[in-house]
Write a protein that holds these residues in place. Sequence first.
Motif, mmCIF file in Angstrom:
data_model
loop_
_atom_site.group_PDB
_atom_site.id
_atom_site.type_symbol
_atom_site.label_atom_id
_atom_site.label_comp_id
_atom_site.label_asym_id
_atom_site.label_seq_id
_atom_site.Cartn_x
_atom_site.Cartn_y
_atom_site.Cartn_z
ATOM 1 N N GLY A 114 17.578 24.599 -30.341
ATOM 2 C CA GLY A 114 17.919 23.430 -30.234
ATOM 3 C C GLY A 114 16.804 22.489 -29.739
ATOM 4 N N SER A 115 16.905 21.296 -29.720
ATOM 5 C CA SER A 115 15.952 20.184 -29.394
ATOM 6 C C SER A 115 16.293 19.267 -28.173
ATOM 7 C CB SER A 115 15.632 19.568 -30.481
ATOM 8 O OG SER A 115 15.022 20.195 -31.666
ATOM 9 N N LEU A 116 15.484 18.806 -27.591
ATOM 10 C CA LEU A 116 15.593 17.848 -26.620
ATOM 11 C C LEU A 116 14.524 17.046 -26.628
ATOM 12 C CD1 LEU A 116 17.207 19.426 -23.413
ATOM 13 C CD2 LEU A 116 18.134 17.680 -24.770
ATOM 14 N N ARG A 117 14.749 15.634 -26.183
ATOM 15 C CA ARG A 117 13.663 14.711 -25.988
ATOM 16 C C ARG A 117 13.810 14.046 -24.650
ATOM 17 N NH1 ARG A 117 11.896 9.049 -29.129
ATOM 18 N NH2 ARG A 117 13.716 8.046 -27.819
ATOM 19 N N LEU A 118 12.747 14.412 -23.812
ATOM 20 C CA LEU A 118 12.732 13.957 -22.472
ATOM 21 C C LEU A 118 11.863 12.558 -22.467
ATOM 22 C CD1 LEU A 118 11.741 17.071 -20.551
ATOM 23 C CD2 LEU A 118 14.125 16.220 -21.097
ATOM 24 N N SER A 119 12.501 11.757 -21.778
ATOM 25 C CA SER A 119 11.814 10.459 -21.392
ATOM 26 C C SER A 119 11.168 10.455 -20.099
ATOM 27 C CB SER A 119 12.666 9.344 -21.963
ATOM 28 O OG SER A 119 13.155 9.092 -22.997
ATOM 29 N N CYS A 120 10.022 9.574 -19.939
ATOM 30 C CA CYS A 120 9.361 9.276 -18.464
ATOM 31 C C CYS A 120 9.114 7.879 -18.462
ATOM 32 C CB CYS A 120 8.294 10.076 -18.362
ATOM 33 S SG CYS A 120 7.406 9.470 -16.677
ATOM 34 N N ALA A 121 10.015 6.912 -17.866
ATOM 35 C CA ALA A 121 9.816 5.450 -17.843
ATOM 36 C C ALA A 121 8.923 5.198 -16.606
ATOM 37 C CB ALA A 121 11.312 4.706 -17.603
ATOM 38 N N ALA A 122 7.656 4.454 -16.696
ATOM 39 C CA ALA A 122 6.815 4.175 -16.022
ATOM 40 C C ALA A 122 6.778 2.757 -15.541
ATOM 41 C CB ALA A 122 5.530 4.448 -16.456
ATOM 42 N N SER A 123 6.838 2.386 -14.100
ATOM 43 C CA SER A 123 6.535 1.159 -13.771
ATOM 44 C C SER A 123 5.814 1.186 -12.330
ATOM 45 C CB SER A 123 7.823 0.504 -13.589
ATOM 46 O OG SER A 123 8.448 1.293 -12.297
ATOM 47 N N GLY A 124 5.495 -0.267 -12.192
ATOM 48 C CA GLY A 124 4.846 -0.458 -10.975
ATOM 49 C C GLY A 124 3.321 -1.186 -11.037
ATOM 50 N N ARG A 125 2.809 -0.892 -12.188
ATOM 51 C CA ARG A 125 1.217 -1.534 -12.590
ATOM 52 C C ARG A 125 0.925 -1.166 -13.736
ATOM 53 N NH1 ARG A 125 -3.231 0.580 -10.031
ATOM 54 N NH2 ARG A 125 -4.260 -0.214 -12.107
ATOM 55 N N ALA A 126 0.020 -1.590 -14.377
ATOM 56 C CA ALA A 126 -0.708 -1.469 -15.583
ATOM 57 C C ALA A 126 -1.136 0.166 -15.719
ATOM 58 C CB ALA A 126 -1.714 -2.358 -15.849
ATOM 59 N N PHE A 127 -0.971 0.706 -16.653
ATOM 60 C CA PHE A 127 -1.422 2.047 -16.772
ATOM 61 C C PHE A 127 -2.537 2.442 -17.523
ATOM 62 C CE2 PHE A 127 1.812 3.928 -14.375
ATOM 63 C CZ PHE A 127 2.997 3.071 -14.300
ATOM 64 N N ALA A 128 -3.396 1.422 -18.092
ATOM 65 C CA ALA A 128 -4.719 1.770 -18.799
ATOM 66 C C ALA A 128 -5.351 2.476 -17.879
ATOM 67 C CB ALA A 128 -5.430 0.244 -19.050
ATOM 68 N N GLY A 129 -6.065 3.573 -18.730
ATOM 69 C CA GLY A 129 -6.958 4.394 -17.677
ATOM 70 C C GLY A 129 -6.158 5.415 -16.851
ATOM 71 N N TYR A 130 -4.863 5.646 -17.122
ATOM 72 C CA TYR A 130 -4.122 6.723 -16.667
ATOM 73 C C TYR A 130 -3.767 8.035 -17.286
ATOM 74 C CZ TYR A 130 -2.802 4.398 -12.070
ATOM 75 O OH TYR A 130 -2.626 3.912 -10.712
ATOM 76 N N GLY A 131 -3.803 8.953 -16.812
ATOM 77 C CA GLY A 131 -3.357 10.115 -17.656
ATOM 78 C C GLY A 131 -1.823 10.451 -17.482
ATOM 79 N N VAL A 132 -1.117 10.852 -18.082
ATOM 80 C CA VAL A 132 0.236 10.944 -17.897
ATOM 81 C C VAL A 132 0.517 12.531 -18.431
ATOM 82 C CG1 VAL A 132 2.599 10.657 -18.161
ATOM 83 C CG2 VAL A 132 1.129 8.667 -18.132
#
Length: 123
Positions: free
Chosen positions: A16-34
Amino acid sequence: QVQLVESGGGLVQPGGSLRLSCAASGRAFAGYGVGWFRQAPGKEREFVAAMYWNSEVTYYTDSLRGRFTISRDNAKNTVYLQMNSLKPEDTAVYYCAARTGQIRTVSRQYDYWGQGTQVTVSS
């Protein structure tokens, strides 16, 4: 303060399949790696996939390349992990993590972590 919240885990049958989500908040994320990591019972946390917030370049652990896909929706500040052809050995708690600077595959080099979401692959 960066906050990461995972969702989308659950029980799925092998294949089977699943899709996980990661909701980010708190600041601008340009330049971040996730990144996505996972930890099975009794095992160390291992790297799954990662991408930069402002790039389409993606990174995968070799054993999962082709079955797992990381993607991003900037408008929703959300990173996804699409998991296909799931196997019992994919059973683990899946974590989302973020860091500034270059993508790393070592968990201790990430600064921010979500609480994790359980994925169980079983018939």
